[in-house]
Design an enzyme around this catalytic site. Structure first.
Site, PDB file in Angstrom:
ATOM      1  N   LYS A 130      83.373 -96.822 -77.358  1.00 47.78           N
ATOM      2  CA  LYS A 130      82.774 -98.129 -77.070  1.00 47.78           C
ATOM      3  C   LYS A 130      83.790 -99.197 -77.441  1.00 47.78           C
ATOM      4  O   LYS A 130      84.659 -98.966 -78.283  1.00 47.78           O
ATOM      5  CB  LYS A 130      81.494 -98.306 -77.902  1.00 47.78           C
ATOM      6  CG  LYS A 130      80.538 -99.350 -77.384  1.00 47.78           C
ATOM      7  CD  LYS A 130      79.645 -98.845 -76.276  1.00 47.78           C
ATOM      8  CE  LYS A 130      78.815 -99.960 -75.684  1.00 47.78           C
ATOM      9  NZ  LYS A 130      77.808 -99.474 -74.739  1.00 47.78           N
ATOM     10  N   ASP A 170      78.661-103.531 -70.544  1.00 51.73           N
ATOM     11  CA  ASP A 170      77.552-103.552 -71.515  1.00 51.73           C
ATOM     12  C   ASP A 170      77.145-105.029 -71.576  1.00 51.73           C
ATOM     13  O   ASP A 170      77.402-105.775 -70.608  1.00 51.73           O
ATOM     14  CB  ASP A 170      78.008-103.009 -72.887  1.00 51.73           C
ATOM     15  CG  ASP A 170      76.841-102.786 -73.853  1.00 51.73           C
ATOM     16  OD1 ASP A 170      76.145-101.780 -73.716  1.00 51.73           O
ATOM     17  OD2 ASP A 170      76.592-103.637 -74.737  1.00 51.73           O
TER      18      ASP A 170
HETATM   19  P1  NDP Z   1      73.249-108.055 -70.088  1.00 50.23           P
HETATM   20  O1  NDP Z   1      74.318-108.885 -70.705  1.00 50.23           O
HETATM   21  O2  NDP Z   1      73.220-107.874 -68.624  1.00 50.23           O
HETATM   22  O3  NDP Z   1      71.821-108.607 -70.528  1.00 50.23           O
HETATM   23  C1  NDP Z   1      71.450-108.690 -71.861  1.00 50.23           C
HETATM   24  C2  NDP Z   1      70.082-109.348 -71.946  1.00 50.23           C
HETATM   25  O4  NDP Z   1      69.622-109.254 -73.285  1.00 50.23           O
HETATM   26  C3  NDP Z   1      70.114-110.823 -71.602  1.00 50.23           C
HETATM   27  O5  NDP Z   1      68.874-111.209 -71.087  1.00 50.23           O
HETATM   28  C4  NDP Z   1      70.377-111.469 -72.965  1.00 50.23           C
HETATM   29  O6  NDP Z   1      69.933-112.802 -73.066  1.00 50.23           O
HETATM   30  C5  NDP Z   1      69.562-110.568 -73.873  1.00 50.23           C
HETATM   31  N1  NDP Z   1      70.180-110.544 -75.206  1.00 50.23           N
HETATM   32  C6  NDP Z   1      71.447-110.138 -75.501  1.00 50.23           C
HETATM   33  N2  NDP Z   1      71.685-110.275 -76.811  1.00 50.23           N
HETATM   34  C7  NDP Z   1      70.560-110.768 -77.341  1.00 50.23           C
HETATM   35  C8  NDP Z   1      70.172-111.125 -78.645  1.00 50.23           C
HETATM   36  N3  NDP Z   1      71.014-111.003 -79.685  1.00 50.23           N
HETATM   37  N4  NDP Z   1      68.908-111.569 -78.824  1.00 50.23           N
HETATM   38  C9  NDP Z   1      68.053-111.687 -77.788  1.00 50.23           C
HETATM   39  N5  NDP Z   1      68.366-111.384 -76.522  1.00 50.23           N
HETATM   40  C10 NDP Z   1      69.593-110.923 -76.305  1.00 50.23           C
HETATM   41  O7  NDP Z   1      73.344-106.630 -70.841  1.00 50.23           O
HETATM   42  P2  NDP Z   1      72.741-105.232 -70.385  1.00 50.23           P
HETATM   43  O8  NDP Z   1      71.475-105.439 -69.638  1.00 50.23           O
HETATM   44  O9  NDP Z   1      73.841-104.466 -69.766  1.00 50.23           O
HETATM   45  O10 NDP Z   1      72.457-104.544 -71.800  1.00 50.23           O
HETATM   46  C11 NDP Z   1      71.187-104.649 -72.463  1.00 50.23           C
HETATM   47  C12 NDP Z   1      71.053-103.520 -73.469  1.00 50.23           C
HETATM   48  O11 NDP Z   1      71.139-102.255 -72.781  1.00 50.23           O
HETATM   49  C13 NDP Z   1      72.122-103.451 -74.566  1.00 50.23           C
HETATM   50  O12 NDP Z   1      71.541-102.958 -75.748  1.00 50.23           O
HETATM   51  C14 NDP Z   1      73.107-102.418 -74.017  1.00 50.23           C
HETATM   52  O13 NDP Z   1      73.866-101.812 -75.047  1.00 50.23           O
HETATM   53  C15 NDP Z   1      72.131-101.436 -73.390  1.00 50.23           C
HETATM   54  N6  NDP Z   1      72.701-100.548 -72.397  1.00 50.23           N
HETATM   55  C16 NDP Z   1      73.329-101.047 -71.283  1.00 50.23           C
HETATM   56  C17 NDP Z   1      73.830-100.191 -70.341  1.00 50.23           C
HETATM   57  C18 NDP Z   1      74.407-100.685 -69.065  1.00 50.23           C
HETATM   58  O14 NDP Z   1      74.669 -99.832 -68.182  1.00 50.23           O
HETATM   59  N7  NDP Z   1      74.610-101.961 -68.863  1.00 50.23           N
HETATM   60  C19 NDP Z   1      73.809 -98.723 -70.551  1.00 50.23           C
HETATM   61  C20 NDP Z   1      73.039 -98.299 -71.711  1.00 50.23           C
HETATM   62  C21 NDP Z   1      72.544 -99.205 -72.601  1.00 50.23           C
HETATM   63  P3  NDP Z   1      71.034-113.999 -73.042  1.00 50.23           P
HETATM   64  O15 NDP Z   1      71.494-114.062 -71.633  1.00 50.23           O
HETATM   65  O16 NDP Z   1      70.268-115.183 -73.490  1.00 50.23           O
HETATM   66  O17 NDP Z   1      72.109-113.598 -74.005  1.00 50.23           O
END
Ligand code: NDP
Length: 449
Positions: A130, A170
């Site tokens: 990662k 991510d």
């Molecule tokens: P994105 O950046 O596309 O979206 C993240 C979302 O979560 C946004 O709506 C963001 O809001 C919100 N968010 C992020 N950090 C925080 C925080 N500290 N508190 C509250 N809301 C938060 O990321 P992903 O959708 O790709 O990832 C989301 C989760 O899924 C993570 O945990 C990631 O590790 C996990 N994941 C992702 C994969 C992938 O293929 N993308 C694979 C496996 C797991 P805002 O825009 O306001 O920051």
């Protein structure tokens, strides 16, 4: 019942905590896996003899580097970059890059550690790693994001490669960022090496379904857990936190499977729309315009936006945390249960605190931990690597069918392993033990390296 830590495993955990001071998320992730492993050591004493747990908790390589770049006003900015190459027993290191101001070594190590077991569970030939940076893409211009990504890759390129380490996206890293980084890698190395990154655009080596994969996969996993209980998504009210890549495609698949999502969020607040979230609008706001979720109510005046609200207050039968780590605490979990929640599928990594996990396990609901439920993303990344290696591109339907089969296999593997180790229905133990055993066997075969 929440497992107690085994007496053989406890000193190992203590040693890991002492060697990695201050890395609280990493501690949490290690503890959660080690709590499951007592019965595995009884069945496989060779793992203790070969010090597999001690070795698996120590990354093979950790790279930390300076990322200087120039903002639109001409000011020099400095961020910190990370790549933790955790374990390559089963294949090249594989795992995403996270760009978020909260990133530090402890976050990257927790994510890398989880990734090792998740990738093992996927059944595909990939190790775990990662990376990321404390850079915040929010509010930055495209040109600033491009300059940052180019600087980041100017160091990262020397550590990655299709047979070595294959990054992906991510939080904060989507198609735009992957494009800038892949372009810089190509320029520096003078190689068009498709297999060096996944999540690429469809015109330049990407795979259909990769964008949708984590969210679709998480919904498929919940569907499998419900099937075991002779139930389904049909008619279920669902809450999905976040509104990024994982959240959007989780909601899309929930819809297709007959459920209704009534709430989603970003880091500023959540939307509640009892008619069902208008997904096309969320995509427009988040994927195209890169705006805040609060603007949803400009279009749907009867929906509610709750700034700084707690999304888990909304009653639902299925909860799918898809934003970030530790977003469901013990109180949230108890509230969800009280409001009738019967299934939780983690799209995010480690979104539930240990107290929350304990509440879900004790209530014996269908609880799918992230390392199993969100493995569809990395699995489809591995399918992207397969297509790149064969210079092939599969149809959407074919790739989605492969994803669905992989999620069914992961579910079955976790389910059967939980039973084998005396905790039927406990997908946490099932995922931890099944993932660990696969990596451990390879490590024993390789000798002390
Ligand atoms: P994105 O950046 O596309 O979206 C993240 C979302 O979560 C946004 O709506 C963001 O809001 C919100 N968010 C992020 N950090 C925080 C925080 N500290 N508190 C509250 N809301 C938060 O990321 P992903 O959708 O790709 O990832 C989301 C989760 O899924 C993570 O945990 C990631 O590790 C996990 N994941 C992702 C994969 C992938 O293929 N993308 C694979 C496996 C797991 P805002 O825009 O306001 O920051």
């Amino acid at each position: 019942m929440t497992p107690l830590i085994d007496e053989k495993v406890e000193p190992i955990l203590k040693e890991v905590l002492d060697r990695n001071p201050g890395e609280v998320e990493f501690h949490q992730a290690v503890r959660e896996v080690l709590e499951s492993l007592g019965p595995v050591l009884v069945k496989h004493p060779e793992f203790a003899e070969h010090k597999i747990i001690e070795r698996i908790c120590e990354p093979e390589r950790q790279i930390i580097f300076r990322v200087p770049w120039v903002d639109d006003k001409g000011n020099v900015q400095i961020n910190r970059g990370f790549r933790v190459e955790f374990n390559s027993a089963l294949g090249p290191y594989k795992g995403g890059l996270r760009f978020h101001p909260s990133v530090y070594l402890g976050i990257i190590k927790f994510l890398g550690f989880e990734q090792v077991f998740k990738n093992a569970l996927s059944g595909l030939p990939i190790g775990g790693g990662k990376g990321g940076s404390d850079f915040d893409p929010k509010g930055k211009s495209d040109a600033e994001v491009m300059r940052f990504c180019q600087s980041f890759m100017t160091e990262l390129y020397r550590h990655i490669g299709e047979h070595t380490d294959v990054p992906a996206g991510d939080i904060g890293v989507g198609g735009r960022e992957i494009g800038y980084m892949f372009g810089q890698y190509k320029r520096i190395t003078n190689r068009w090496e498709a297999g060096v990154m996944t999540g690429k655009g469809l015109d330049w080596g990407g795979s259909l379904v990769r964008t949708e994969a984590t969210g679709y996969g998480a919904a498929f996993f919940v569907d499998e857990m419900l099937k075991v209980r002779n139930d389904s998504f049909e008619g279920k009210t669902c809450v999905v936190s976040g509104s990024g890549n994982v959240a959007i495609y989780t909601m899309e698949k929930i819809d297709e499977l007959g459920g209704k999502t009534v709430a989603c969020s970003d880091s500023n607040g959540y939307i509640y729309d009892e008619k069902g979230i208008d997904l096309e609008l969320v995509k427009q706001i988040k994927e195209i315009e890169r705006r805040r979720i609060s603007t949803y109510i400009d279009v749907h005046k009867d929906a509610k936006y709750i700034a700084k609200g707690n999304i888990w207050e909304i009653p639902c039968q299925v909860a799918m945390p898809s934003a970030t780590q530790n977003e469901i605490n013990g109180k949230d979990a108890i509230l969800l249960l009280k409001n009738g929640c019967i299934a939780v599928g983690e799209g995010a990594n480690m979104p539930t605190t240990p107290k929350g996990v304990k509440a879900f396990l004790e209530a014996e609901i269908a609880y799918g931990p992230g390392k199993a439920a969100n493995a569809g993303g990395v699995a489809t990344s591995a399918l992207e690597m397969q297509q790149n290696a064969r210079r092939d591109s599969w149809t959407f339907k074919h790739t989605e069918n492969r994803l669905r089969e992989i999620m069914q296999t992961i579910h079955q593997n976790c389910y059967e392993t939980a039973e084998e180790f005396g905790t039927p229905g406990n997908y946490v133990n099932g995922a931890n033990c099944a993932g660990f055993i696969k990596v451990a066997k390879a490590m024993v075969a390789f000798g002390v390296i």
